[in-house]
Write a protein that holds these residues in place. Sequence first.
Motif, PDB file in Angstrom:
ATOM      1  N   ILE A   1       0.870  -1.189   0.000  1.00  0.00           N
ATOM      2  CA  ILE A   1       0.000   0.000   0.000  1.00  0.00           C
ATOM      3  C   ILE A   1       0.898   1.228   0.000  1.00  0.00           C
ATOM      4  CG2 ILE A   1      -1.788   1.308   1.215  1.00  0.00           C
ATOM      5  CD1 ILE A   1      -2.738  -1.264   2.472  1.00  0.00           C
ATOM      6  N   PHE A   2       0.628   2.123  -0.948  1.00  0.00           N
ATOM      7  CA  PHE A   2       1.379   3.381  -0.990  1.00  0.00           C
ATOM      8  C   PHE A   2       0.407   4.558  -1.111  1.00  0.00           C
ATOM      9  CE2 PHE A   2       4.570   0.322  -2.241  1.00  0.00           C
ATOM     10  CZ  PHE A   2       5.704   0.778  -1.591  1.00  0.00           C
ATOM     11  N   PHE A   3       0.831   5.745  -0.555  1.00  0.00           N
ATOM     12  CA  PHE A   3       0.038   6.978  -0.643  1.00  0.00           C
ATOM     13  C   PHE A   3       0.461   7.783  -1.851  1.00  0.00           C
ATOM     14  CE2 PHE A   3      -1.198   6.222   3.716  1.00  0.00           C
ATOM     15  CZ  PHE A   3      -2.452   6.796   3.779  1.00  0.00           C
ATOM     16  N   LYS A   4      -0.498   8.373  -2.460  1.00  0.00           N
ATOM     17  CA  LYS A   4      -0.281   9.251  -3.587  1.00  0.00           C
ATOM     18  C   LYS A   4      -0.935  10.601  -3.229  1.00  0.00           C
ATOM     19  CE  LYS A   4      -0.785   9.047  -8.622  1.00  0.00           C
ATOM     20  NZ  LYS A   4      -1.449   8.290  -9.712  1.00  0.00           N
TER      21      LYS A   4
ATOM     22  N   VAL B   1       4.856   4.208   7.028  1.00  0.00           N
ATOM     23  CA  VAL B   1       5.001   3.273   8.156  1.00  0.00           C
ATOM     24  C   VAL B   1       3.968   2.176   7.913  1.00  0.00           C
ATOM     25  CG1 VAL B   1       4.826   2.938  10.632  1.00  0.00           C
ATOM     26  CG2 VAL B   1       5.728   5.101   9.718  1.00  0.00           C
ATOM     27  N   SER B   2       4.499   0.946   7.744  1.00  0.00           N
ATOM     28  CA  SER B   2       3.613  -0.143   7.330  1.00  0.00           C
ATOM     29  C   SER B   2       3.559  -1.216   8.404  1.00  0.00           C
ATOM     30  CB  SER B   2       4.128  -0.751   6.012  1.00  0.00           C
ATOM     31  OG  SER B   2       3.300  -1.821   5.620  1.00  0.00           O
ATOM     32  N   GLU B   3       2.375  -1.779   8.581  1.00  0.00           N
ATOM     33  CA  GLU B   3       2.172  -2.892   9.506  1.00  0.00           C
ATOM     34  C   GLU B   3       1.413  -3.989   8.763  1.00  0.00           C
ATOM     35  OE1 GLU B   3       0.157  -1.556  12.954  1.00  0.00           O
ATOM     36  OE2 GLU B   3       1.822  -0.257  13.646  1.00  0.00           O
ATOM     37  N   GLU B   4       1.785  -5.275   9.040  1.00  0.00           N
ATOM     38  CA  GLU B   4       1.170  -6.404   8.336  1.00  0.00           C
ATOM     39  C   GLU B   4       0.635  -7.393   9.359  1.00  0.00           C
ATOM     40  OE1 GLU B   4       2.817 -10.034   5.635  1.00  0.00           O
ATOM     41  OE2 GLU B   4       3.442  -8.008   5.041  1.00  0.00           O
ATOM     42  N   SER B   5      -0.563  -7.943   9.042  1.00  0.00           N
ATOM     43  CA  SER B   5      -1.188  -8.913   9.944  1.00  0.00           C
ATOM     44  C   SER B   5      -1.991  -9.895   9.100  1.00  0.00           C
ATOM     45  CB  SER B   5      -2.084  -8.207  10.960  1.00  0.00           C
ATOM     46  OG  SER B   5      -3.123  -7.524  10.284  1.00  0.00           O
TER      47      SER B   5
ATOM     48  N   LYS C   1      -4.032 -11.723   3.958  1.00  0.00           N
ATOM     49  CA  LYS C   1      -3.051 -10.820   4.534  1.00  0.00           C
ATOM     50  C   LYS C   1      -3.653  -9.403   4.590  1.00  0.00           C
ATOM     51  CE  LYS C   1       1.149 -11.432   3.309  1.00  0.00           C
ATOM     52  NZ  LYS C   1       2.391 -11.433   2.511  1.00  0.00           N
ATOM     53  N   VAL C   2      -3.524  -8.769   5.765  1.00  0.00           N
ATOM     54  CA  VAL C   2      -4.028  -7.395   5.991  1.00  0.00           C
ATOM     55  C   VAL C   2      -2.828  -6.486   6.167  1.00  0.00           C
ATOM     56  CG1 VAL C   2      -5.385  -5.878   7.467  1.00  0.00           C
ATOM     57  CG2 VAL C   2      -6.135  -8.250   7.071  1.00  0.00           C
ATOM     58  N   ARG C   3      -2.839  -5.370   5.394  1.00  0.00           N
ATOM     59  CA  ARG C   3      -1.740  -4.403   5.494  1.00  0.00           C
ATOM     60  C   ARG C   3      -2.318  -3.020   5.864  1.00  0.00           C
ATOM     61  NH1 ARG C   3       3.511  -4.371   4.139  1.00  0.00           N
ATOM     62  NH2 ARG C   3       3.275  -6.447   3.244  1.00  0.00           N
ATOM     63  N   GLU C   4      -1.643  -2.352   6.834  1.00  0.00           N
ATOM     64  CA  GLU C   4      -2.040  -1.005   7.292  1.00  0.00           C
ATOM     65  C   GLU C   4      -0.842  -0.080   7.138  1.00  0.00           C
ATOM     66  OE1 GLU C   4      -4.161   1.196  11.133  1.00  0.00           O
ATOM     67  OE2 GLU C   4      -3.451  -0.874  11.277  1.00  0.00           O
ATOM     68  N   VAL C   5      -1.079   1.124   6.569  1.00  0.00           N
ATOM     69  CA  VAL C   5      -0.001   2.070   6.274  1.00  0.00           C
ATOM     70  C   VAL C   5      -0.366   3.440   6.848  1.00  0.00           C
ATOM     71  CG1 VAL C   5       1.327   3.185   4.452  1.00  0.00           C
ATOM     72  CG2 VAL C   5       0.643   0.807   4.205  1.00  0.00           C
ATOM     73  N   PHE C   6       0.663   4.156   7.394  1.00  0.00           N
ATOM     74  CA  PHE C   6       0.502   5.514   7.938  1.00  0.00           C
ATOM     75  C   PHE C   6       1.476   6.438   7.226  1.00  0.00           C
ATOM     76  CE2 PHE C   6      -0.287   2.449  11.228  1.00  0.00           C
ATOM     77  CZ  PHE C   6      -1.430   2.885  11.865  1.00  0.00           C
ATOM     78  N   ILE C   7       1.047   7.710   7.026  1.00  0.00           N
ATOM     79  CA  ILE C   7       1.999   8.767   6.652  1.00  0.00           C
ATOM     80  C   ILE C   7       1.634  10.022   7.444  1.00  0.00           C
ATOM     81  CG2 ILE C   7       2.349   7.929   4.305  1.00  0.00           C
ATOM     82  CD1 ILE C   7       0.596  10.301   3.355  1.00  0.00           C
TER      83      ILE C   7
END
Length: 924
Positions: free
Chosen positions: A65-68, A80-84, A92-98
């Motif tokens: 996951i990337f922010f544009k 900042v990425s987290e995977e669960s 697979k669940v991925r969470e991203v912060f900016i």
Amino acid sequence: MCYECRLCSDVLFDFTGTDNGEALPESIPSAPGTLPHFIEEPDDAYIIKSNPIALRCKARPAMQIFFKCNGEWVHQNEHVSEESLDESSGLKVREVFINVTRQQVEDFHGPEDYWCQCVAWSHLGTSKSRKASVRIAYLRKNFEQDPQGREVPIEGMIVLHCRPPEGVPAAEVEWLKNEEPIDSEQDENIDTRADHNLIIRQARLSDSGNYTCMAANIVAKRRSLSATVVVYVNGGWSSWTEWSACNVRCGRGWQKRSRTCTNPAPLNGGAFCEGMSVQKITCTSLCPVDGSWEVWSEWSVCSPECEHLRIRECTAPPPRNGGKFCEGLSQESENCTDGLCILGIENASDIALYSGLGAAVVAVAVLVIGVTLYRRSQSDYGVDVIDSSALTGGFQTFNFKTVRQGNSLLLNSAMQPDLTVSRTYSGPICLQDPLDKELMTESSLFNPLSDIKVKVQSSFMVSLGVSERAEYHGKNHSRTFPHGNNHSFSTMHPRNKTPYIQNLSSLPTRTELRTTGVFGHLGGRLVMPNTGVSLLIPHGAIPEENSWEIYMSINQGEPSLQSDGSEVLLSPEVTCGPPDMIVTTPFALTIPHCADVSSEHWNIHLKKRTQQGKWEEVMSVEDESTSCYCLLDPFACHVLLDSFGTYALTGEPITDCAVKQLKVAVFGCMSCNSLDYNLRVYCVDNTPCAFQEVVSDERHQGGQLLEEPKLLHFKGNTFSLQISVLDIPPFLWRIKPFTACQEVPFSRVWCSNRQPLHCAFSLERYTPTTTQLSCKICIRQLKGHEQILQVQTSILESERETITFFAQEDSTFPAQTGPKAFKIPYSIRQRICATFDTPNAKGKDWQMLAQKNSINRNLSYFATQSSPSAVILNLWEARHQHDGDLDSLACALEEIGRTHTKLSNISESQLDEADFNYSRQNGL
């Protein structure tokens, strides 16, 4: 890791690990599966102050996951990425912060707000989240519209507008009343939903208060200015009471009924009820008629008993309406034989008895007549008898005649009285103090007789007495004396006290005020003390080696100027002379006026009286003229003239909004009755001379000014004037019935310059121990201006606070001659005239001097003068005779003098020194 995964990771690294700014591919080849599904998408956010905000998104299944942001990919290092692993689906669940900073948002310049979006990859392809905007939050300080205070009648609608300050996000509005929040859901009468405005559908008394608009967002809170709302109640009349009984038992009288302004009573400044509170109508009651006897009938024939009878009836007229029956006998009898038939006398002794009684009656009658004739021969008085109520203090009419010559009771019997004098006075007899009252009760002077003899020798020698009693005598005075004047009468009484007659109607009236002064070539100033009238004789107006006695007077009698139509006299009639005096330079005459100056409402004229006594118009104040000049100030008119005479200002109202300024004042004094106190309320033209006439009359009557006079603006709208006494302390004072409110017709007030207008009120104390009086005097024009005079005084002269009538600014030196009469020193004056009388190409001449001194009209008059600057300075002197300094002239000279080298040596210090010398010489 499988081959496809490594391939996808390598591709992503190639595009995100470099700074070449190229976009990632929209899709990446992957193994069969499902597209990413966003569990959480980024939300709109606001940056508060300098704190960065975090955007997050979560998707499954997601390999990356990337922010544009704003169309550009955010660098991988800023993620900042987290995977669960989702336990239920095994995906697979991925969470991203900016983080987004304030600087990033401020540096962005695009057609829309700063935005960011998530892009997630899976084996099947890519998915995009919603766009989340990022804005900088703020709230400006000033409201675009503050609520404004209102005064509304009860049950009227109240709308308070509020436009909050600009802000992001938009501010929410809350209303406060007296610092307490308003909940419109609990009060159906209040609505706060319409564009932040506060609407009260029907105003109640409880809605009065201070309202504040409160605006707030995530950044700050702002308060508007408070708006005061006053809900007032206009007064309403109660129902009329029943008509009272007729005030007389017989004949023509009146009935009255009343109502009160209590339905409702005026509150919070609401208008008082219009109209009268008392109505009267005439009534007629049948008068009782007492019976009266008819004439006697003829005598009947003589009866055997030697008597005959006659009768009469009570029918001329018969008694009716409760009248009395006739008094006396309805029949009578008498002997009809002239005494020849004497019945019931048995012997001669009865005849002797009756004869003796008759002789005794005759003897007593002769004795009474003798005593009466003797006493008349001893009396020295004439028989001028008046009603004994003269000593009761009521208003009666007294016929005073001269005393006979040779009266031994007079102090100076040799004084020859004027037998031709006979005058009638009407007024109360007033006693000065308790000693006077003792004179009226001592048995040595008066007995309780019903008639009292009153005589006057010459025109004012008063003697009051009864036959064989001492008489009072007073010297001939030219006027009557009011309370408080220490004028004594001669008397034979050892206490040296005497009553006098207070005759207010015969107070002396002065026909004019007058002052004089001798003036020469140096000129000067003639001032009528405390009237606002003055005359300025310029330097050089009188030829050298000549001097004139110049006089100035004010007509205080009946004005000789008769108004035509709607024309009103606005000033006193001022005479200056001698009329044959010729001046070489116009002199300045200052006349006070009572108009509220406005060219839109008044047409004001200057008039002059001719030698034949007729009045002619000299000019209109707004007209152009070369014969004279009028400068109209708010309270006075300054006129430049070249001939002496009698002048006055008249005004013709153009609209109903024309206003005359009236001065209202209240005076008080004790009356003859020690328990009574009189209030006199005056409404006179707002000119000092008019008020001085009132003061002079009140001094003669012993009146005392109870409150500082106030100004009333009286409109020419034909509505009358009401004067009423309010808030009289109960149980201490009472006012005479039907006198608490008096109404004066419009025409009487509008033309009040004929004589001072006043209304009198009589108050009575319940006990002599009451010495303080507190009440209010309300003077108001219907549908016009209103003034309240607060009376707070002691009726005892020793405790009363004295209020001065006039300032002493112009009463010390009525006539000032030579240089000390002028503020501008002659040397400076010459230099100013030499500078400005010469035409200047830049326009810095006398016209500029006139403009800087607020003289902008009729400049053609000054152009005809040999020295326009000198005439302008004369007008300045007349206009500023009571000003404290020369600042206005100094500022004008300083502004003009920047381009005049000749004025550079006239410094401000020189003018200050001149002003100091003028003040010292004139005692200012």
